[in-house]
Write a protein that holds these residues in place. Structure first.
Motif, PDB file in Angstrom:
ATOM      1  N   VAL A 177       0.840  -1.205   0.000  1.00  0.00           N
ATOM      2  CA  VAL A 177       0.000   0.000   0.000  1.00  0.00           C
ATOM      3  C   VAL A 177       0.872   1.251   0.000  1.00  0.00           C
ATOM      4  CG1 VAL A 177      -1.570   1.372   1.419  1.00  0.00           C
ATOM      5  CG2 VAL A 177      -2.034  -1.044   1.019  1.00  0.00           C
ATOM      6  N   LEU A 212       1.189   6.887  -6.649  1.00  0.00           N
ATOM      7  CA  LEU A 212       0.082   7.813  -6.898  1.00  0.00           C
ATOM      8  C   LEU A 212       0.524   9.250  -6.668  1.00  0.00           C
ATOM      9  CD1 LEU A 212      -3.198   6.312  -5.370  1.00  0.00           C
ATOM     10  CD2 LEU A 212      -2.609   6.644  -7.762  1.00  0.00           C
ATOM     11  N   LEU A 213       1.206   9.465  -5.541  1.00  0.00           N
ATOM     12  CA  LEU A 213       1.655  10.825  -5.203  1.00  0.00           C
ATOM     13  C   LEU A 213       2.584  11.366  -6.274  1.00  0.00           C
ATOM     14  CD1 LEU A 213       2.541  11.456  -1.482  1.00  0.00           C
ATOM     15  CD2 LEU A 213       0.769  12.447  -2.914  1.00  0.00           C
ATOM     16  N   VAL A 245     -16.250  21.328  -0.951  1.00  0.00           N
ATOM     17  CA  VAL A 245     -16.188  20.955  -2.345  1.00  0.00           C
ATOM     18  C   VAL A 245     -17.498  20.342  -2.812  1.00  0.00           C
ATOM     19  CG1 VAL A 245     -15.067  19.443  -3.994  1.00  0.00           C
ATOM     20  CG2 VAL A 245     -13.706  20.688  -2.344  1.00  0.00           C
ATOM     21  N   ILE A 289     -14.336  18.481   2.334  1.00  0.00           N
ATOM     22  CA  ILE A 289     -15.386  17.698   1.690  1.00  0.00           C
ATOM     23  C   ILE A 289     -16.675  18.502   1.604  1.00  0.00           C
ATOM     24  CG2 ILE A 289     -16.793  15.634   1.880  1.00  0.00           C
ATOM     25  CD1 ILE A 289     -14.332  14.303   3.053  1.00  0.00           C
ATOM     26  N   LEU A 299      -7.766   1.150  -0.706  1.00  0.00           N
ATOM     27  CA  LEU A 299      -6.390   0.822  -0.345  1.00  0.00           C
ATOM     28  C   LEU A 299      -5.823   1.729   0.745  1.00  0.00           C
ATOM     29  CD1 LEU A 299      -4.951  -0.044  -3.830  1.00  0.00           C
ATOM     30  CD2 LEU A 299      -4.869  -1.498  -1.809  1.00  0.00           C
ATOM     31  N   LEU A 300      -6.182   2.991   0.678  1.00  0.00           N
ATOM     32  CA  LEU A 300      -5.593   3.945   1.636  1.00  0.00           C
ATOM     33  C   LEU A 300      -6.384   4.020   2.928  1.00  0.00           C
ATOM     34  CD1 LEU A 300      -4.465   6.863  -0.696  1.00  0.00           C
ATOM     35  CD2 LEU A 300      -3.209   4.847   0.025  1.00  0.00           C
ATOM     36  N   ALA A 305      -8.376   3.648  -4.733  1.00  0.00           N
ATOM     37  CA  ALA A 305      -7.477   4.355  -3.815  1.00  0.00           C
ATOM     38  C   ALA A 305      -8.114   4.484  -2.435  1.00  0.00           C
ATOM     39  CB  ALA A 305      -7.130   5.723  -4.371  1.00  0.00           C
ATOM     40  N   PHE A 355       2.247   1.776  -3.439  1.00  0.00           N
ATOM     41  CA  PHE A 355       1.168   2.264  -4.297  1.00  0.00           C
ATOM     42  C   PHE A 355       0.894   3.745  -4.013  1.00  0.00           C
ATOM     43  CE2 PHE A 355      -3.473   3.020  -4.558  1.00  0.00           C
ATOM     44  CZ  PHE A 355      -3.663   2.810  -5.905  1.00  0.00           C
ATOM     45  N   TRP A 394      -9.872  12.753 -10.344  1.00  0.00           N
ATOM     46  CA  TRP A 394     -10.109  11.523  -9.592  1.00  0.00           C
ATOM     47  C   TRP A 394      -9.844  11.705  -8.105  1.00  0.00           C
ATOM     48  CZ3 TRP A 394      -7.086   8.777  -6.401  1.00  0.00           C
ATOM     49  CH2 TRP A 394      -5.699   8.824  -6.549  1.00  0.00           C
ATOM     50  N   PRO A 395      -8.880  12.547  -7.691  1.00  0.00           N
ATOM     51  CA  PRO A 395      -8.724  12.738  -6.247  1.00  0.00           C
ATOM     52  C   PRO A 395      -9.976  13.325  -5.589  1.00  0.00           C
ATOM     53  CG  PRO A 395      -6.789  13.523  -7.397  1.00  0.00           C
ATOM     54  CD  PRO A 395      -7.811  13.260  -8.441  1.00  0.00           C
ATOM     55  N   PHE A 396     -10.752  14.078  -6.369  1.00  0.00           N
ATOM     56  CA  PHE A 396     -12.015  14.606  -5.850  1.00  0.00           C
ATOM     57  C   PHE A 396     -12.967  13.454  -5.515  1.00  0.00           C
ATOM     58  CE2 PHE A 396     -16.424  15.660  -7.034  1.00  0.00           C
ATOM     59  CZ  PHE A 396     -16.695  16.667  -6.129  1.00  0.00           C
ATOM     60  N   MET A 417     -11.728  11.691  -2.487  1.00  0.00           N
ATOM     61  CA  MET A 417     -12.035  12.421  -1.256  1.00  0.00           C
ATOM     62  C   MET A 417     -13.451  12.102  -0.765  1.00  0.00           C
ATOM     63  SD  MET A 417     -11.727  16.488  -0.688  1.00  0.00           S
ATOM     64  CE  MET A 417     -12.808  16.993  -1.977  1.00  0.00           C
ATOM     65  N   LEU A 418     -14.416  12.114  -1.695  1.00  0.00           N
ATOM     66  CA  LEU A 418     -15.799  11.815  -1.313  1.00  0.00           C
ATOM     67  C   LEU A 418     -15.933  10.363  -0.859  1.00  0.00           C
ATOM     68  CD1 LEU A 418     -17.974  13.542  -4.059  1.00  0.00           C
ATOM     69  CD2 LEU A 418     -17.491  14.337  -1.767  1.00  0.00           C
ATOM     70  N   GLU A 458       0.498  12.349  -9.265  1.00  0.00           N
ATOM     71  CA  GLU A 458      -0.391  13.483  -9.008  1.00  0.00           C
ATOM     72  C   GLU A 458       0.383  14.781  -8.780  1.00  0.00           C
ATOM     73  OE1 GLU A 458      -3.898  13.593  -9.181  1.00  0.00           O
ATOM     74  OE2 GLU A 458      -3.287  11.796 -10.251  1.00  0.00           O
ATOM     75  N   LEU A 459       1.570  14.666  -8.202  1.00  0.00           N
ATOM     76  CA  LEU A 459       2.306  15.893  -7.892  1.00  0.00           C
ATOM     77  C   LEU A 459       3.248  16.317  -9.019  1.00  0.00           C
ATOM     78  CD1 LEU A 459       3.081  15.467  -4.088  1.00  0.00           C
ATOM     79  CD2 LEU A 459       1.145  16.556  -5.206  1.00  0.00           C
ATOM     80  N   LEU A 495     -10.709   4.676 -10.136  1.00  0.00           N
ATOM     81  CA  LEU A 495      -9.459   5.059  -9.467  1.00  0.00           C
ATOM     82  C   LEU A 495      -9.731   5.549  -8.051  1.00  0.00           C
ATOM     83  CD1 LEU A 495      -7.393   6.928 -12.180  1.00  0.00           C
ATOM     84  CD2 LEU A 495      -6.476   5.279 -10.561  1.00  0.00           C
ATOM     85  N   ILE A 531      -2.568  14.286  -1.985  1.00  0.00           N
ATOM     86  CA  ILE A 531      -3.152  13.728  -3.197  1.00  0.00           C
ATOM     87  C   ILE A 531      -4.332  14.582  -3.683  1.00  0.00           C
ATOM     88  CG2 ILE A 531      -5.028  12.114  -2.648  1.00  0.00           C
ATOM     89  CD1 ILE A 531      -3.077   9.953  -3.811  1.00  0.00           C
ATOM     90  N   TRP A 541      -6.598  13.155 -14.322  1.00  0.00           N
ATOM     91  CA  TRP A 541      -5.531  13.504 -13.390  1.00  0.00           C
ATOM     92  C   TRP A 541      -6.036  14.482 -12.318  1.00  0.00           C
ATOM     93  CZ3 TRP A 541      -3.485  18.499 -12.665  1.00  0.00           C
ATOM     94  CH2 TRP A 541      -2.431  18.545 -11.757  1.00  0.00           C
ATOM     95  N   ARG A 542      -6.804  15.484 -12.763  1.00  0.00           N
ATOM     96  CA  ARG A 542      -7.207  16.540 -11.850  1.00  0.00           C
ATOM     97  C   ARG A 542      -8.365  16.125 -10.946  1.00  0.00           C
ATOM     98  NH1 ARG A 542      -9.218  21.697 -11.251  1.00  0.00           N
ATOM     99  NH2 ARG A 542     -10.951  21.423 -12.674  1.00  0.00           N
TER     100      ARG A 542
END
Lengths: 277, 315
Positions: A14, A21-22, A270, A267, B110-111, B107, A17, B185-187, B190-191, A25-26, B103, B125, B182-183
């Motif tokens: 994990v 991902l980071l 957004v 959350i 897994l996280l 994630a 992984f 999927w992290p959204f 988050m949800l 994304e970064l 995705l 992220i 890319w922009r």
């Protein structure tokens, strides 16, 4: 394999992984930050990255560019004005919706949320012709007003839960003292929902700060905001990538600081209608 | 819903119990917001609808305004570029959003455990979500440049040939989609992560003790419990994707040719490229109707006023 060993393997996988991902994304963010410290000519020549070539030249050019500075100033002014307007007006409306009983209360609350989700492209052509007619095109006031079209419904939706959470006893005590509704709102409710006001204000500001389409159509040289000015750094023969990245970094910094500082509220902030320009 | 006969214990009755309802009028508090909404939302919509019935040139020099009824809508149906933009828009939605949900879900699953640096990873992220859309479009355009772009440098190092990504219709369209995945999927992550955290751990542990395999647990326990959150994420993403403009506009300007002229970009081109405000308004109304349909579905299903009031500003 023992249970503990298995756990360890899974956790290791994990973490790997997560690191991958980071990295993905970064990476584009890193590209933007890094190239702000390189000169346009160095980037365009396709030279390999070298530590010795890092400079503040692109930042200097951005800060000496009077049009860009004006646009950033406009972004700040428009952001602050539209935040103040929408939080002021939105707090009143959220109070009206959550602490009064009236017919059509639900319908009104729902329409505000639907309003927040309307595509800007559907409104901007009409706004352009209206603003042109009444002389609001390319004015700071005009673009501020346009930004309130998404920020007012947004703030209302953010604040309703905060107003609903206030206990009735506060209200009753104040009413017995002969408080008017307005005084009640100002002196009792506003201090109690202050955390909500801060969250709503931060997100309203970011909404306005990031906005592009209204600014593109409704402003010209005078009231242009920074996102449009940044986009004009690239195109045709002008390929000033270094300055683009430097100006972008300047714009990104406050947004990133706010979002990292406000993790708890992300959350709600957004989902209520997003950070979408 | 606001009937006073409702018992105060029901969610809808809670307001009645908490508020001093009945005394005073809400109108003075609602009026300023309603005035602004009328000026910059309702009136423009009505105005757009009226303009969509006219042959209306952008500037006075473009000729007279002529009432044409539904002719603009009919012209759209016959316009191949309109169908092209609709096709590109739908393709964008159908490719990007399922991948973002997958995705995000993977994630989140897994996280959703304790590990070193987990908090930092989950915070960092999310940064792309807050990347200014314009800057995201510009940065991707930059990375995809031939000769000095980051992607080509990478491919050249691997010995691959150089490609002018944004000059090629298919690659440019793919790039626009990849940029969005890319922009955003992290959204979704988050949800969904928040939704997953809301599932009581004993439910998950009970299934684990029962010896259910991971896939069984996912299909029988986790996904059914997560369904409302996934639906919310899906609807939010669709509403958002329907109106995508700025990223694509600065990344490709709709090109090469019309290869990335999504719906909003074509609406923009009708008004400010072809100077046909009537046609553009007809497209705007079309998009508006679809967006409202999705927004109403979302609001009715997942964002009722009662639920909102129950949150009580705690989060």
């Amino acid at each position: 394999m023992t249970m503990a060993n298995r756990r360890k393997t899974i956790t290791g996988a994990v973490m790997l992984f997560a690191a991958l991902l980071l990295l993905i994304e970064l990476y584009p963010i890193f590209i933007t930050l890094l190239n702000g410290f390189r000169r346009d000519i160095v980037i365009l020549s396709g030279q390999k990255f070298a530590l010795s070539q890092l400079t503040l030249d692109s930042y200097a050019l951005v800060f000496k560019n009077s049009q860009m500075m004006r646009a950033m100033g406009n972004s700040i002014v428009v952001g602050l004005f539209s935040t103040a307007l929408s939080v002021g007006v939105g707090a009143m409306a959220a109070y009206g919706i959550s602490r009064f009983k009236f017919r059509g209360r639900n319908a009104l609350a729902y329409s505000f949320l639907v309003f927040r989700m309307l595509p800007q492209m559907s409104l901007v052509v009409a706004l352009y012709m209206m603003f042109r007619q009444v002389g609001l095109r390319d004015t700071v006031f005009g673009i501020t007003l346009a930004h309130s079209s998404f920020n007012v419904p947004y703030v209302i939706w953010m604040l309703i839960p905060f107003f609903t959470a206030v206990d009735k006893s506060y209200e009753e005590a104040a009413m017995v003292d002969g408080c008017t509704r307005w005084a009640l709102f100002r002196l009792v409710f506003l201090p109690l929902v202050a955390p909500g006001l801060v969250v709503a204000a931060v997100f309203a500001f970011i909404n306005s700060w990031n906005e592009f389409l209204y600014a593109l159509i409704l402003t010209g040289v005078k009231a242009r905001t920074a996102p449009v000015a940044i986009s004009s750094l690239i195109g045709g023969d002008t390929l000033t990538w270094g300055q683009m990245c430097a100006a972008s970094t300047v714009m990104l910094t406050p947004v990133f600081v706010f979002t990292l500082a406000m993790q708890k509220f992300l959350i709600r902030g957004v989902a209520a209608g997003g950070v979408k320009g | 819903m606001t009937s006073s006969r409702r018992p105060a214990t029901s969610p809808a009755g809670r307001v009645a119990a908490r508020g001093t309802g009945g005394r005073g009028s809400p109108v003075p508090f609602l009026l300023p917001a309603l005035l602004i909404v009328f000026a910059v939302l309702i009136f423009p919509i009505v105005f757009s609808f009226v303009v969509s019935m006219f042959d209306w040139p952008l500037s006075a020099g473009g000729g007279a305004r002529v009432f044409v009824g539904v002719d603009n809508y009919k012209a759209l149906v016959r316009d191949l570029e309109f169908w092209n933009s609709l096709k590109l828009q739908l393709g964008f939605i159908f490719i990007a959003i399922p991948l973002e949900i997958l995705l995000g879900l993977a994630a989140a699953l897994l996280l959703n455990r304790e590990f070193q640096g987990g908090k930092v990873v989950r915070a960092l992220i999310l940064l792309p979500v807050f990347f200014l859309p314009v800057v995201s479009g510009m940065t991707w355009r930059f990375m995809l440049q031939p000769r000095y772009g980051a992607l080509n440098n990478f491919l050249l190092a691997l010995g691959a040939p150089e490609i002018t990504w944004l000059g090629h219709p298919t690659f440019a369209y793919a790039a626009v989609i990849v940029q969005d995945i890319w922009r955003m999927w992290p959204f979704v992550f988050m949800l969904l992560y928040a939704g997953l955290a809301g599932i009581p751990t004993d439910v998950l542990e009970a299934a684990e003790i029962d010896g259910a395999t991971f896939w069984k647990r996912l299909l029988r326990v986790i996904l059914p419990l997560m369904y409302p959150t996934i639906l919310t994420a899906l609807l939010l993403r669709i509403i958002d994707a329907l109106r995508i403009f700025s990223e694509v506009y600065v990344m490709t300007e709709g090109g090469p040719g019309m290869a990335t002229t999504l719906f909003s970009l074509y609406t923009h081109r009708q008004a400010f490229g072809y100077m046909k405000v009537g046609m553009s308004s007809a497209m705007a109304i079309f998009l508006l109707v679809i967006s409202i349909a999705f927004a109403v579905t979302l609001v009715r299903k997942n964002m009722s006023l009662e639920r909102l009031e129950d949150q009580g500003g705690s989060r």
